[in-house]
Design an enzyme around this catalytic site. Structure first.
Site, PDB file in Angstrom:
ATOM      1  N   VAL A 133       0.818  -1.213   0.000  1.00  0.00           N
ATOM      2  CA  VAL A 133       0.000   0.000   0.000  1.00  0.00           C
ATOM      3  C   VAL A 133       0.851   1.263   0.000  1.00  0.00           C
ATOM      4  CG1 VAL A 133      -1.955  -1.147   1.100  1.00  0.00           C
ATOM      5  CG2 VAL A 133      -0.229  -0.025   2.535  1.00  0.00           C
ATOM      6  N   HIS A 171      -4.146  -3.682  -3.198  1.00  0.00           N
ATOM      7  CA  HIS A 171      -4.732  -3.565  -1.866  1.00  0.00           C
ATOM      8  C   HIS A 171      -4.940  -2.120  -1.427  1.00  0.00           C
ATOM      9  CE1 HIS A 171      -2.919  -7.814  -1.205  1.00  0.00           C
ATOM     10  NE2 HIS A 171      -4.097  -7.859  -1.804  1.00  0.00           N
ATOM     11  N   GLY A 203       9.594 -10.600  -3.445  1.00  0.00           N
ATOM     12  CA  GLY A 203       9.302 -10.356  -2.038  1.00  0.00           C
ATOM     13  C   GLY A 203       7.884 -10.669  -1.620  1.00  0.00           C
TER      14      GLY A 203
END
Length: 233
Positions: free
Chosen positions: A89, A105, A176
């Site tokens: 985010v 998100h 990641g």
């Protein structure tokens, strides 16, 4: 014509910038229960608590800086048609220079109507000095101003757009991400059969596919440079 390179980045991309992750050991969910700060029900119960939580996250984001991995992702645009799909985010990809970023998100530096969270008319980007939203601040439609974050139990509005990008990829790279969060983890199934697949992560990740995935066991700050070398070999 440049090859299309699509990147899915997760929490490991931001962790090296000192920005707190949610799921890792010592992550935010250990001290802030999901039910309290990341669900519509939690917002309804205590919007002041939720506002304070995201204010603290914004303060951390304003103080964070992109790491070398973010800059190396942006540099890939010189040789490839790059789209970044991120589960994060934060805005670190954009600050490093990436020009096409899809946030699955939500975005921490954006706020919206709590009545109509996905109505673009009421989505506003905060300046760095506006990170602290006063409790009780209202949107133009009269509802409380809430973070433009996709909470648990809510639909992922950008998922279809992300899937369309992956379907066109010549190269699909995961950086990641634990691939533990769906539906984002399922995006790998949209990659064309002929696309090259890469995973950049210092930790072992269970990739939900039987296809060949080229693994680079490095953190993002070093792994993206290694990816560039392999693609040019």
């Amino acid at each position: 014509m440049k090859k299309k390179l699509v990147i899915l980045s997760g929490a490991g991309m931001s962790a090296e910038s000192g920005f707190s992750t949610f799921r890792d050991q010592g992550g935010l969910w250990e001290t802030h229960p999901v039910e309290e700060v990341a669900t519509p029900e939690g917002w309804e119960r205590n919007p002041g608590l939720v506002t304070t939580f995201y204010n603290s996250l914004r303060k951390g984001l304003v103080e964070a800086v992109p790491n070398q991995g973010h800059y190396d992702v942006a540099r890939l645009e010189a040789d490839y048609d790059v789209t970044v799909i991120t589960q994060n985010v934060d805005n670190l990809h954009e600050r490093a220079g990436s020009s096409r970023v899809i946030h699955l998100h939500g975005e921490l530096m954006k706020v919206c109507s709590s009545r109509q969270p996905d109505n673009p008319r009421y989505i506003r980007t905060l300046a760095d000095n506006e990170w602290e939203v006063p409790i009780g601040t209202r949107c133009e439609d009269g509802s409380l101003l809430r973070p433009w974050i996709v909470w648990f139990g809510e639909a992922v509005p950008n998922l279809d757009a992300a899937a369309r990008e992956v379907e066109q990829a010549d190269i699909f790279v995961i950086i990641g991400s634990s691939l533990a969060v769906y539906p984002a983890a399922g995006l790998i199934h949209h990659a064309p059969a002929e696309a090259r697949l890469f995973l950049i992560d210092p930790n072992e990740v269970n990739v939900p596919t039987h296809r060949l995935v080229e693994v680079i066991t490095l953190p993002a700050s070093k792994g993206v440079a290694e990816l560039a070398r392999r693609l040019q070999a």
